[in-house]
Design a protein around this motif. Sequence first.
Motif, PDB file in Angstrom:
ATOM      1  N   ARG A 289       0.841  -1.202   0.000  1.00 32.31           N
ATOM      2  CA  ARG A 289       0.000   0.000   0.000  1.00 32.31           C
ATOM      3  C   ARG A 289       0.877   1.255   0.000  1.00 32.31           C
ATOM      4  NH1 ARG A 289      -2.948   0.432   4.464  1.00 32.31           N
ATOM      5  NH2 ARG A 289      -1.977  -1.300   5.587  1.00 32.31           N
ATOM      6  N   PHE A 290       2.012   1.168   0.717  1.00 32.30           N
ATOM      7  CA  PHE A 290       2.958   2.285   0.741  1.00 32.30           C
ATOM      8  C   PHE A 290       3.547   2.513  -0.657  1.00 32.30           C
ATOM      9  CE2 PHE A 290       7.361   3.847   1.403  1.00 32.30           C
ATOM     10  CZ  PHE A 290       7.078   5.024   2.089  1.00 32.30           C
ATOM     11  N   ALA A 291       3.967   1.417  -1.307  1.00 27.83           N
ATOM     12  CA  ALA A 291       4.591   1.529  -2.640  1.00 27.83           C
ATOM     13  C   ALA A 291       3.593   2.104  -3.652  1.00 27.83           C
ATOM     14  CB  ALA A 291       5.074   0.150  -3.094  1.00 27.83           C
ATOM     15  N   MET A 292       2.332   1.658  -3.565  1.00 25.50           N
ATOM     16  CA  MET A 292       1.335   2.159  -4.532  1.00 25.50           C
ATOM     17  C   MET A 292       1.048   3.646  -4.296  1.00 25.50           C
ATOM     18  SD  MET A 292      -1.324  -1.010  -5.098  1.00 25.50           S
ATOM     19  CE  MET A 292      -1.617  -1.453  -3.387  1.00 25.50           C
ATOM     20  N   ALA A 293       1.054   4.076  -3.024  1.00 23.02           N
ATOM     21  CA  ALA A 293       0.827   5.499  -2.727  1.00 23.02           C
ATOM     22  C   ALA A 293       1.972   6.324  -3.313  1.00 23.02           C
ATOM     23  CB  ALA A 293       0.719   5.709  -1.222  1.00 23.02           C
ATOM     24  N   LYS A 294       3.196   5.812  -3.178  1.00 22.74           N
ATOM     25  CA  LYS A 294       4.344   6.546  -3.730  1.00 22.74           C
ATOM     26  C   LYS A 294       4.232   6.657  -5.249  1.00 22.74           C
ATOM     27  CE  LYS A 294       8.341   7.116  -1.940  1.00 22.74           C
ATOM     28  NZ  LYS A 294       9.099   7.666  -0.927  1.00 22.74           N
ATOM     29  N   LEU A 295       3.848   5.555  -5.887  1.00 21.19           N
ATOM     30  CA  LEU A 295       3.731   5.564  -7.356  1.00 21.19           C
ATOM     31  C   LEU A 295       2.671   6.568  -7.813  1.00 21.19           C
ATOM     32  CD1 LEU A 295       3.897   1.728  -8.168  1.00 21.19           C
ATOM     33  CD2 LEU A 295       5.602   3.470  -8.808  1.00 21.19           C
ATOM     34  N   THR A 296       1.576   6.647  -7.049  1.00 20.44           N
ATOM     35  CA  THR A 296       0.462   7.510  -7.452  1.00 20.44           C
ATOM     36  C   THR A 296       0.847   8.988  -7.465  1.00 20.44           C
ATOM     37  OG1 THR A 296      -1.153   5.921  -6.683  1.00 20.44           O
ATOM     38  CG2 THR A 296      -1.919   8.181  -6.837  1.00 20.44           C
ATOM     39  N   PHE A 297       1.661   9.389  -6.504  1.00 17.70           N
ATOM     40  CA  PHE A 297       2.019  10.818  -6.423  1.00 17.70           C
ATOM     41  C   PHE A 297       3.451  11.082  -6.898  1.00 17.70           C
ATOM     42  CE2 PHE A 297      -1.571  10.509  -3.481  1.00 17.70           C
ATOM     43  CZ  PHE A 297      -2.328  11.611  -3.882  1.00 17.70           C
ATOM     44  N   GLU A 298       4.036  10.101  -7.571  1.00 18.30           N
ATOM     45  CA  GLU A 298       5.415  10.222  -8.036  1.00 18.30           C
ATOM     46  C   GLU A 298       5.597  11.505  -8.864  1.00 18.30           C
ATOM     47  OE1 GLU A 298       6.648   7.012 -10.621  1.00 18.30           O
ATOM     48  OE2 GLU A 298       8.387   6.700  -9.313  1.00 18.30           O
TER      49      GLU A 298
END
Length: 430
Positions: A286-295
């Motif tokens: 969930r952390f990795a996907m959040a980072k990808l979303t706001f990259e």
Amino acid sequence: MAKECAVCGKTISLLEKSVKLKYAGAHLCTACGHEAEQLLYGARNLNNVDDEEKLNDVIGDIKENFYAELKKSHYSPYIKSILKDELLYNIGANAFRKVIIRKYFRAGFDEADNAVYEAGKSASETVLKTDLVKTDAFSQRTYIFEKMFLRTESYTSLHVDIINSGGITIITTIGAGGGDGYSNNDWGTEKAFVSDFWRAMRAKKRMFMEKETEIDNPARIEITKDGFGVTNRIGIFGGTFDPIHLGHKALGEAALREGSIDKLIVMPAKVQPFKQGKRVTEPEHRFAMAKLTFEGNEKVEVSDYELNNTTISYTYDTMKYLQGIYPDKKLCFILGTDSFLMLEDWYKGIELLENFSFIVGDRPGYREAELDEAMLKYKSKYGTETIKITADMPDISATEIREALKADKSIDDLVTDAVERYIKENGLYN
Ligand code: ATP
């Protein structure tokens, strides 16, 4: 039609000598109006001052006295605000001066935009929205409310200029003007429209009203980015984000754009208290996907603070922790309508409402009126400041995405491409 006292609500009889607040468009009964009459006396009789030289000093004294007495008065903040308007308009009308009142609203651009438009419609038969000008530092829109005068077959243009930066909207001018809208605004020409306009604005958006200033020459208005662009506010966006989707992305970005914040902290929760017992995807995903979303968005930080906690993540505790790290910043929690409506039931919900501000996205599927009611209720019960984002939020939920994936349906318009790839590569939600 019978008039009602704006202070006590009592019906004012025809024979009663009521106090009329001409510009604010309100009446006060004899008992409630007595004090108001005293407060406004000086401003109403300014045209008796025959020495031009002395005028400024007299106005200064009147205002000083007015504000001191108003402070002592028992009136509600709303009545105080309309009495202030009444004073300033009286000074304008009686001292043959141009008076501009700038009103500041802590509100999203679209929300302020709509309120201005609706108020204009209530006050005038013909309303045209015109001229949208955008600059890098702030946005500016100019409205022209055209009001036809049948007798003369001419018309007067009424300008309402609103400027917005980071969630603060300023209505700089409203008044009749020829040629140059900034320097030729004249409150006197269209008093009826101006008072109708503010009355409609108040009735619709009372809670917007924040601060007003008066200047005697509209040409002197100076608005710089520094004056109101830096907000000293941080937005915290918490959620399970299982998975994070385009609705979350839209809300986070709209909060940055409209919510008056300089930085956005996205905070995935370890175990969202209301979701206990349900299976939640591993924290690192969930952390990795959040980072990808706001990259790529430099204003966004994705925090693993709650994920690294051993205990349940309560928003109140997280906000207290962050306040310790950012003692000088005002912290705003970002959430959708569904969560906002339930805030009082959260762990230490009342303390949360009393100590922090909120930015709320009008989530599709929820009644906007309910959101407005909740905002008013929190404001009056706990003094909570809330900014409502009015940018459209896509109607997406994480539940819908999990179900689509289980049924082997496409999610490509529900999450970012990078998240879609990540889900596939890691075999999540099968
Ligand atoms: P689920 O379907 O699993 O309940 P969700 O999509 O509601 O998940 P959460 O992680 O619970 O996602 O939401 C975090 C925050 O984002 C909540 O405050 C929620 O109101 C808000 N939110 C979620 N989706 C939207 C959306 N489409 N528009 C606006 N706000 C949203």
